[in-house]
Design a protein around this motif. Structure first.
Motif, short mmCIF file in Angstrom:
data_model
loop_
_atom_site.label_atom_id
_atom_site.label_comp_id
_atom_site.label_asym_id
_atom_site.label_seq_id
_atom_site.Cartn_x
_atom_site.Cartn_y
_atom_site.Cartn_z
N ASP A 92 4.00 -0.44 -11.19
CA ASP A 92 5.03 -1.38 -10.72
C ASP A 92 6.28 -0.63 -10.27
OD1 ASP A 92 3.41 -3.55 -11.17
OD2 ASP A 92 4.34 -4.09 -13.09
N VAL A 93 6.66 0.41 -11.00
CA VAL A 93 7.83 1.20 -10.61
C VAL A 93 7.55 1.94 -9.30
CG1 VAL A 93 9.37 3.09 -11.27
CG2 VAL A 93 8.60 1.45 -12.99
N GLU A 94 6.36 2.50 -9.16
CA GLU A 94 6.01 3.24 -7.94
C GLU A 94 6.16 2.38 -6.69
OE1 GLU A 94 2.65 6.50 -8.57
OE2 GLU A 94 1.99 4.51 -9.27
N PHE A 95 5.69 1.14 -6.76
CA PHE A 95 5.66 0.28 -5.58
C PHE A 95 6.92 -0.56 -5.41
CE2 PHE A 95 1.15 1.20 -6.03
CZ PHE A 95 0.78 1.41 -4.71
N SER A 96 7.71 -0.75 -6.46
CA SER A 96 8.85 -1.67 -6.39
C SER A 96 10.20 -1.00 -6.59
CB SER A 96 8.68 -2.78 -7.45
OG SER A 96 7.48 -3.47 -7.23
N TRP A 97 10.27 0.31 -6.58
CA TRP A 97 11.53 1.01 -6.81
C TRP A 97 12.53 0.66 -5.73
CZ3 TRP A 97 13.56 3.19 -10.84
CH2 TRP A 97 14.71 3.96 -10.68
N PRO A 98 13.79 0.45 -5.99
CA PRO A 98 14.45 0.47 -7.31
C PRO A 98 14.19 -0.83 -8.07
CG PRO A 98 16.07 0.03 -5.61
CD PRO A 98 14.75 0.24 -4.91
N ARG B 2 0.81 -1.22 0.00
CA ARG B 2 0.00 0.00 0.00
C ARG B 2 0.84 1.27 0.00
NH1 ARG B 2 -5.49 -1.19 2.62
NH2 ARG B 2 -5.54 -3.43 2.52
N ILE B 3 2.13 1.14 0.18
CA ILE B 3 3.00 2.32 0.26
C ILE B 3 3.79 2.46 -1.04
CG2 ILE B 3 4.94 3.40 1.44
CD1 ILE B 3 4.03 1.99 3.98
N LYS B 4 3.62 3.59 -1.69
CA LYS B 4 4.38 3.86 -2.91
C LYS B 4 5.79 4.28 -2.50
CE LYS B 4 0.54 5.30 -5.78
NZ LYS B 4 0.00 6.37 -6.64
N ARG B 5 6.77 3.60 -3.06
CA ARG B 5 8.16 3.92 -2.76
C ARG B 5 8.65 5.10 -3.58
NH1 ARG B 5 11.52 -1.46 -2.37
NH2 ARG B 5 12.75 -0.12 -1.02
#
Length: 130
Positions: free
Chosen positions: A48-54, A9-12
């Motif tokens: 996917d980038v928002e939640f899994s960065w880097p 639920r948290i955007k990285r």
């Protein structure tokens, strides 16, 4: 699709559209002009980038000088690219483009002077694009 790391639920790296001084948002405008299935694929990849960065290739690639691209595979073999930079912990979406898949019998060579030469393997002629 990329499995989300840690808390889903948290955007990285939250995504934000670049907005010019005149109020235009080029990537948002570009996305609105695409077909729904293309918008969905691109949106899923940005999420996917928002939640899994880097995250790395094949989804995200560095372009140098703090510039990155998200590569989305679209239906019918096409590819879309969204360029972004990072500022204050945010992914700022700068530019979007969509290209058809290159035919298999075509190879490309970029010359130092910026001309692109295409040689068709089954044909003997060459085409110079300027």
């Amino acid at each position: 699709m990329v499995p989300y790391l840690m808390n889903p639920r948290i955007k990285r790296l939250p995504a934000h559209f670049y907005r010019s001084d005149s109020g235009r948002e080029p990537v948002r405008e570009w996305l609105k002009g695409l077909e729904a299935e293309d918008r969905k694929a691109i949106g899923e990849d940005i999420k996917d980038v928002e939640f899994s960065w880097p995250i790395g290739m094949p989804l995200v690639g560095p372009l140098g000088r703090e510039l990155w691209e998200v590569r989305s595979r679209l239906p019918r073999g096409r590819i879309a690219r969204v360029l972004f930079c990072m500022e204050q912990g945010r992914m700022v979406l700068l530019h979007g483009s969509r290209r058809p898949k290159r035919p298999r019998n075509t190879t490309s060579i970029w010359h130092l002077n910026g001309e692109k030469e295409q040689a068709h393997e089954k044909e003997e002629h060459r085409v110079i694009l300027r």
